[in-house]
Structure formats: structure tokens, C-alpha cells
Design a protein around this motif. Structure first.
Motif, PDB file in Angstrom:
ATOM      1  N   UNK A  31       0.805  -1.093  -0.011  1.00  0.00           N
ATOM      2  CA  UNK A  31      -0.041  -0.056   0.114  1.00  0.00           C
ATOM      3  C   UNK A  31       0.616   1.376  -0.137  1.00  0.00           C
ATOM      4  N   UNK A  32       2.068   1.186   0.587  1.00  0.00           N
ATOM      5  CA  UNK A  32       2.971   2.262   0.760  1.00  0.00           C
ATOM      6  C   UNK A  32       4.337   1.663   0.195  1.00  0.00           C
ATOM      7  N   UNK A  33       4.524   1.782  -1.088  1.00  0.00           N
ATOM      8  CA  UNK A  33       5.830   1.334  -1.368  1.00  0.00           C
ATOM      9  C   UNK A  33       7.032   2.185  -0.904  1.00  0.00           C
ATOM     10  N   UNK A  34       8.097   1.547  -0.578  1.00  0.00           N
ATOM     11  CA  UNK A  34       9.119   2.279  -0.323  1.00  0.00           C
ATOM     12  C   UNK A  34      10.179   2.325  -1.362  1.00  0.00           C
ATOM     13  N   UNK A  35      11.296   2.755  -1.002  1.00  0.00           N
ATOM     14  CA  UNK A  35      12.489   2.831  -2.243  1.00  0.00           C
ATOM     15  C   UNK A  35      13.072   1.361  -2.667  1.00  0.00           C
ATOM     16  N   UNK A  36      12.988   0.632  -1.361  1.00  0.00           N
ATOM     17  CA  UNK A  36      13.702  -0.800  -1.917  1.00  0.00           C
ATOM     18  C   UNK A  36      12.677  -1.776  -2.339  1.00  0.00           C
ATOM     19  N   UNK A  37      11.493  -1.479  -1.925  1.00  0.00           N
ATOM     20  CA  UNK A  37      10.317  -2.662  -2.357  1.00  0.00           C
ATOM     21  C   UNK A  37       9.040  -2.018  -2.707  1.00  0.00           C
ATOM     22  N   UNK A  38       8.291  -2.682  -3.742  1.00  0.00           N
ATOM     23  CA  UNK A  38       7.065  -2.281  -3.974  1.00  0.00           C
ATOM     24  C   UNK A  38       6.194  -3.556  -3.766  1.00  0.00           C
ATOM     25  N   UNK A  39       6.567  -4.716  -3.389  1.00  0.00           N
ATOM     26  CA  UNK A  39       5.591  -5.778  -3.193  1.00  0.00           C
ATOM     27  C   UNK A  39       6.039  -6.656  -2.119  1.00  0.00           C
TER      28      UNK A  39
ATOM     29  N   UNK B 104       5.542 -15.203   3.126  1.00  0.00           N
ATOM     30  CA  UNK B 104       6.508 -15.084   3.889  1.00  0.00           C
ATOM     31  C   UNK B 104       6.705 -13.520   4.231  1.00  0.00           C
ATOM     32  N   UNK B 105       6.278 -12.727   3.906  1.00  0.00           N
ATOM     33  CA  UNK B 105       6.185 -11.304   3.970  1.00  0.00           C
ATOM     34  C   UNK B 105       7.554 -10.615   3.446  1.00  0.00           C
ATOM     35  N   UNK B 106       8.358 -11.318   3.019  1.00  0.00           N
ATOM     36  CA  UNK B 106       9.524 -10.878   2.238  1.00  0.00           C
ATOM     37  C   UNK B 106       9.250  -9.887   1.308  1.00  0.00           C
ATOM     38  N   UNK B 107      10.169  -8.919   1.268  1.00  0.00           N
ATOM     39  CA  UNK B 107       9.866  -7.714   0.315  1.00  0.00           C
ATOM     40  C   UNK B 107      10.550  -7.975  -0.976  1.00  0.00           C
ATOM     41  N   UNK B 108       9.979  -7.598  -2.085  1.00  0.00           N
ATOM     42  CA  UNK B 108      10.558  -7.783  -3.415  1.00  0.00           C
ATOM     43  C   UNK B 108      10.417  -6.383  -4.298  1.00  0.00           C
ATOM     44  N   UNK B 109      11.312  -6.172  -5.096  1.00  0.00           N
ATOM     45  CA  UNK B 109      11.188  -5.084  -6.198  1.00  0.00           C
ATOM     46  C   UNK B 109      10.745  -5.500  -7.328  1.00  0.00           C
ATOM     47  N   UNK B 110       9.781  -5.304  -8.153  1.00  0.00           N
ATOM     48  CA  UNK B 110       9.113  -5.616  -9.523  1.00  0.00           C
ATOM     49  C   UNK B 110       9.113  -4.545 -10.312  1.00  0.00           C
ATOM     50  N   UNK B 111       9.859  -4.645 -11.646  1.00  0.00           N
ATOM     51  CA  UNK B 111       9.818  -3.627 -12.597  1.00  0.00           C
ATOM     52  C   UNK B 111       9.811  -4.012 -14.006  1.00  0.00           C
TER      53      UNK B 111
END
Length: 151
Positions: A44-52, A57-64
Motif C-alpha cells: 500500500x505504501x511502496x518504499x525505495x527498496x520494495x514495492x511488493x 513469507x512477508x519478504x519484500x520484493x522489487x518488481x519492474x
């Protein structure tokens, strides 16, 4: 469902996490990305390092989208990018080079994603318990949840 070639990086390891390039599927709303038997939900609030984040697991991912010059990794990151063998021809049409250099890429095969499991998880009644590691999955506010019933 819409499919598209995307770059995905697990940000749980800073800029050196596992990374993939290949076809992903989007949910009807575009809020969830499915690939290699994972369901990654848009933050809901993407950060600089992750957007998903991974709903299990709750692990954060960057998708582009993939970059034309092939420089998808963060400038301070490193490691080989796993590329799905079924997407190589389409990927090479998008970039400025015409072969996969195995110095930078590892050729893999994505697993088929069983989306019905994730649909069941997301649509099952849940109860918020705590922030413990014993939680079953995360909701879109990244609260750890425990299923009220077994799937």
C-alpha cells in the motif's frame, strides 16, 4: 490474466538478493503478481527498496519492467539474475543485446503457479494475532495473520 516479462528481486538481502527475469501473471486488479509459485502483493505504501511483498513469507520484493540496457540490478547490488528459459526469446527482443551471457545470467525454468492456493489464502477468514514468526501469511497492511481454518 495479463502476462508480461518483468524483473523481480528479493530485497530481504538488500541489493544482493536473488533476482529473476521472466513472464509473470497479474491478477485482474493488478495488485498481485504471480511467478514461480509465488504470489507477490503490491504494498500500500511502496518504499525505495520494495514495492511488493510475498503473502506467505512477508519478504519484500522489487518488481519492474526490464531495462533495455540489461542493467536491472541496483548499481550497488550484485549476483547473477535467474532468467526463465521460456522467456529468453521475448526478453532478447526487448534489450540491446542478442544473447544471454551466462556470466550475468543463470538459465532456470519457472514453476507453474497454482493461483487457486493464493486465492484461497487471501479470501479465507483470518484473525490478527500478533507480529510473531508463527503467522501463516501477511495481509495487505503487512500484518502477520493466522488462518482460522486449515487450507
Amino acid at each position: 490474466m495479463q502476462t508480461k516479462i518483468m524483473y523481480i528481486e528479493n530485497k530481504s538481502f538488500d541489493h544482493h538478493g536473488p533476482a529473476w527475469i521472466g513472464f509473470v501473471e497479474f491478477s485482474k486488479t493488478g495488485q498481485t503478481v504471480y511467478f514461480d509459485n509465488k504470489a507477490l502483493k503490491k504494498l500500500k505504501r511502496p518504499g525505495i527498496n520494495a514495492n511488493h511483498f510475498d503473502i506467505e513469507t512477508g519478504e519484500e520484493y522489487w518488481i519492474s519492467g526490464v531495462k533495455k540496457n540489461g542493467q536491472d540490478r541496483h548499481q550497488f547490488g550484485g549476483g547473477k539474475i535467474m532468467i526463465d528459459k521460456n522467456s529468453i526469446n521475448d526478453y532478447l527482443k526487448l534489450v540491446d543485446f542478442n544473447y544471454i551471457d551466462e556470466k550475468y545470467f543463470e538459465i532456470v525454468e519457472f514453476s507453474q503457479t497454482n493461483k487457486s492456493i493464493f486465492n484461497e489464502i487471501e479470501n479465507t477468514e483470518t484473525e490478527f494475532r500478533d507480529e510473531s514468526y508463527h503467522a501463516t501469511f501477511y495481509d495487505n497492511n503487512r500484518r502477520k495473520l493466522i488462518l482460522d481454518t486449515k487450507i
